[in-house]
Structure formats: structure tokens, C-alpha cells
Design an enzyme around this catalytic site. Structure first.
Site, PDB file in Angstrom:
ATOM      1  CG  HIS A 180      -0.300   2.342   0.729  1.00 25.67           C
ATOM      2  ND1 HIS A 180       0.061   1.563  -0.340  1.00 25.67           N
ATOM      3  CD2 HIS A 180       0.147   1.679   1.831  1.00 25.67           C
ATOM      4  CE1 HIS A 180       0.705   0.486   0.085  1.00 25.67           C
ATOM      5  NE2 HIS A 180       0.777   0.536   1.387  1.00 25.67           N
ATOM      6  CB  CYS A 234      -1.518  -4.182   1.882  1.00 23.76           C
ATOM      7  SG  CYS A 234       0.097  -4.848   2.278  1.00 23.76           S
ATOM      8  CG  HIS A 252      -0.650  -0.155   5.855  1.00 28.46           C
ATOM      9  ND1 HIS A 252      -1.590  -0.631   4.962  1.00 28.46           N
ATOM     10  CD2 HIS A 252       0.555  -0.299   5.257  1.00 28.46           C
ATOM     11  CE1 HIS A 252      -0.973  -1.081   3.892  1.00 28.46           C
ATOM     12  NE2 HIS A 252       0.331  -0.876   4.030  1.00 28.46           N
ATOM     13  CG  HIS A 273       4.707   1.515   3.760  1.00 25.99           C
ATOM     14  ND1 HIS A 273       5.117   0.334   4.333  1.00 25.99           N
ATOM     15  CD2 HIS A 273       3.565   1.226   3.079  1.00 25.99           C
ATOM     16  CE1 HIS A 273       4.275  -0.624   4.009  1.00 25.99           C
ATOM     17  NE2 HIS A 273       3.316  -0.116   3.248  1.00 25.99           N
ATOM     18  CG  HIS A 307       3.860  13.944   7.132  1.00 25.72           C
ATOM     19  ND1 HIS A 307       5.165  13.834   6.767  1.00 25.72           N
ATOM     20  CD2 HIS A 307       3.807  13.646   8.445  1.00 25.72           C
ATOM     21  CE1 HIS A 307       5.896  13.497   7.824  1.00 25.72           C
ATOM     22  NE2 HIS A 307       5.098  13.363   8.854  1.00 25.72           N
ATOM     23  CD  GLU A 317       5.015  -1.247   0.148  1.00 18.06           C
ATOM     24  OE1 GLU A 317       4.041  -0.930  -0.525  1.00 18.06           O
ATOM     25  OE2 GLU A 317       5.050  -2.284   0.848  1.00 18.06           O
TER      26      GLU A 317
HETATM   27 ZN    ZN Z   1       1.666  -0.855   2.519  1.00 18.56          ZN
END
Ligand code: ZN
Length: 153
Positions: free
Chosen positions: A17, A25, A29, A31, A68, A139
């Protein structure tokens, strides 16, 4: 009133996201998200609020749908999302991303924050789990957002 807290290493999803306008952010990237649920209610004829396995199975199905994939905020005012020839084109703060449609999941949320993801998961799970009282989304370890269904709490 009885409460159940349901946590399991299987309850989670590994997804990408970004958060438009956020200092760190904003870049794409990922999580390893973990979720936990809380149910509240009276006991049934088997002296349970609800069968743990049943709760986990329903939550697991929802997690699998996000796993995924690139999670995108379909209700964002600053992230523009459109489908072009099987690709999802995403425009945000001067950047343009293009992903295969099947690699994305568009959620009816305003931003892909843990808070908004928790609210989405709560709404989906509440349909199947009427005793659902809280959904928490982490997260990373120690960074968790919860939603309880009431904007006042
Ligand atoms: Zn994030």
C-alpha cells in the site's frame, strides 16, 4: 456479557500500500498485517459466545482476499484510480502506477491506513458475525488500529 478475543498467526495478510501525502508512507511498500477480533454477547446453548474455529474461518477468508495484493483506496479524494485495458492505473501526488488488475484489491475506503482497513474489515465481518465488537489491524508489532463500529468510542 462475555467477550472473546480471537488471535491467530493465520489471521493476516501480506500486502502493499501507500498513503498519499504521508512523509514516509507515500512510497509504495508492504506490511505483514495481522488482525485480531473481539466478540461480545451472551452464551449460546453450548455455553459459547461463538465457536472460535468458525470465527477464524470467516476472518481467514476475508484476509485471503487481500493477501499478496496491492490494496488501493477506492474512496480516496487524492488517489485517482481507473482501469485501462486490464491494468489499474493509479495517480497520486504526481506519481503514476500501473498494476495488473488481478494483483489489486480496491477497497471502499478513503486511505489505506490501518484505521480504515480495520473499519472495512469490521463492516464485512459484522455481516457474518453479529456479535463482532472490535477488529484490530496491526501493520507491525506494536502498531495497531482498532474499530468498534461506533464513531463515538
Ligand atoms: Zn504502510
Amino acid at each position: 456479557m462475555h467477550r472473546l478475543v480471537v488471535e491467530d498467526s493465520k489471521l493476516g495478510f501480506s500486502s502493499s500500500h501507500f498513503i498519499a501525502g504521508h512523509e514516509n508512507c507515500e512510497r509504495l511498500h508492504g506490511h505483514n498485517y495481522r488482525i485480531s477480533l473481539e466478540l461480545a454477547g451472551e452464551l449460546d446453548e453450548e455455553f459459547m459466545v461463538m465457536d472460535f474455529k468458525e470465527v477464524k474461518d470467516k476472518a481467514c477468508r476475508l484476509c485471503n482476499a487481500l493477501d499478496h495484493r496491492v490494496i488501493l483506496p477506492a474512496r480516496s479524494e487524492s488517489v485517482l484510480i481507473r482501469e485501462v485495458e486490464g491494468q489499474i492505473e493509479v495517480r497520486s501526488k504526481g506519481k503514476v502506477y500501473s498494476f495488473p488488475r488481478e494483483d489489486c484489491v480496491l477497497l471502499p475506503i478513503r486511505a489505506t491506513t490501518a484505521e480504515e482497513i480495520a473499519r472495512y474489515l469490521y463492516g464485512e465481518l459484522k455481516k457474518e458475525l453479529p456479535k463482532l465488537a472490535r477488529v484490530s489491524v496491526a501493520e507491525s508489532e506494536g502498531s495497531m488500529a482498532s474499530y468498534t463500529g461506533s464513531e463515538e468510542e
